[in-house]
Motif scaffolding. Sequence first.
Motif, mmCIF file in Angstrom:
data_model
loop_
_atom_site.group_PDB
_atom_site.id
_atom_site.type_symbol
_atom_site.label_atom_id
_atom_site.label_comp_id
_atom_site.label_asym_id
_atom_site.label_seq_id
_atom_site.Cartn_x
_atom_site.Cartn_y
_atom_site.Cartn_z
ATOM 1 N N ALA A 5 -15.800 -46.463 15.767
ATOM 2 C CA ALA A 5 -16.958 -45.569 15.875
ATOM 3 C C ALA A 5 -16.613 -44.220 15.254
ATOM 4 C CB ALA A 5 -17.334 -45.393 17.331
ATOM 5 N N PHE B 185 -19.935 -48.263 19.960
ATOM 6 C CA PHE B 185 -20.509 -47.053 20.537
ATOM 7 C C PHE B 185 -21.892 -46.757 19.975
ATOM 8 C CE2 PHE B 185 -20.874 -42.377 20.699
ATOM 9 C CZ PHE B 185 -20.660 -42.174 22.050
ATOM 10 N N GLU C 63 -9.952 -43.127 23.107
ATOM 11 C CA GLU C 63 -10.356 -44.509 22.860
ATOM 12 C C GLU C 63 -9.748 -45.005 21.542
ATOM 13 O OE1 GLU C 63 -14.573 -45.458 23.726
ATOM 14 O OE2 GLU C 63 -14.518 -46.309 21.709
ATOM 15 N N ASP D 157 -16.738 -50.617 16.375
ATOM 16 C CA ASP D 157 -17.671 -49.528 16.679
ATOM 17 C C ASP D 157 -18.676 -50.118 17.656
ATOM 18 O OD1 ASP D 157 -19.548 -47.592 16.974
ATOM 19 O OD2 ASP D 157 -19.960 -47.293 14.842
ATOM 20 N N LEU E 296 -13.349 -39.812 23.092
ATOM 21 C CA LEU E 296 -13.459 -40.738 21.986
ATOM 22 C C LEU E 296 -12.136 -40.823 21.232
ATOM 23 C CD1 LEU E 296 -17.082 -39.872 20.866
ATOM 24 C CD2 LEU E 296 -16.314 -41.593 22.469
ATOM 25 N N GLY F 192 -21.213 -51.167 23.700
ATOM 26 C CA GLY F 192 -20.656 -50.596 24.921
ATOM 27 C C GLY F 192 -19.397 -51.294 25.408
#
Length: 278
Positions: free
Chosen positions: A173, A121, A185, A119, A182, A146
């Motif tokens: 995340a 994010f 990802e 995570d 997302l 990030g």
Amino acid sequence: MFHGNNGEIEISSLREEFLEIFLESDISLEVAEEILNRFQAMFPKVKSITREQAIDALKEIMTNILVTALPRTSILNVEKKPYVIMFLGINGTGKTTTIARLAYYLKQNGKTSVISASDTFRAGAIDQIKYHGEKLGVRVISQTQGSDPSAVAFDTIVHAKARNIDYVLIDTAGRMQTNRNLMDEMKKIKRVSSPDLSLLTVDAMAASDAMEQASTFLKDIKFDGVVVNKLDTEARGGSIFSLAITIGKPIYFLGIGQEHGDFMEYDPSYIIDRIFPN
Ligand SMILES: Nc1nc2c(ncn2[C@@H]2O[C@H](COP(=O)(O)OP(=O)(O)O)[C@@H](O)[C@H]2O)c(=O)[nH]1
Ligand SMILES: [Mg+2]
């Protein structure tokens, strides 16, 4: 309510009484009615039975539903090494907490694990998982906020292989299932780490949400099983029946509190006891 001889109660009154109990336990109306139909079918020629007989019959019916969601084997008995587990689910359903608790559980059972802080994010997410790792004495592999979460997962697997570690636990995340980028990802992490098991965490407090999340995720990103958290709250766990019937995926773990030890492998009798407390 009609009470006959020997404390016997009419089946129709029992039906009403238990319907109310089931709905209060977050069992959906559909599932509650299914359970009660099976219950009635168990006593075809009888008008009234004791409450004890009723509870025994209901427990049997409900256990039969819950056992269908048992995983084939305990997480402690897997053969692959490292065994890679990825956690998915929307924010606040307890992914990070589950990973900490599972790492603790594995350690208690003589297994080693390493955590991937994927995570990258949410602000604070890396610190949160590192905090757990330090408390537990479990290594957390991380980069900066990030950074590419799949690269972190990759590094963690490399680390586990080099150190002969038993399990890799990948935190991710929180995703709204509607958020395309997302989700993509998430798929990339999955592609890069090819997990042996991917688990969706759901919150037992949001019973109907849990169902909806599970079905939406299932359409978009495949997962192998479910973790149900927050069973220590007023949630009585009735949503587990819907998960067991509708999702058709095993339930692996239950989260039953905020501490590292508040965790168990899925156990139908725990749910039954919450619905019929003595
Ligand atoms: N009472 C209770 N709280 C829980 C449980 N599991 C997680 N939580 C809490 O739920 C919140 C969100 O958990 P977190 O692991 O950060 O969720 P994530 O966003 O999916 O990673 C935290 O405050 C946790 O302490 C549980 O089984 N019981
Ligand atoms: Mg988290």
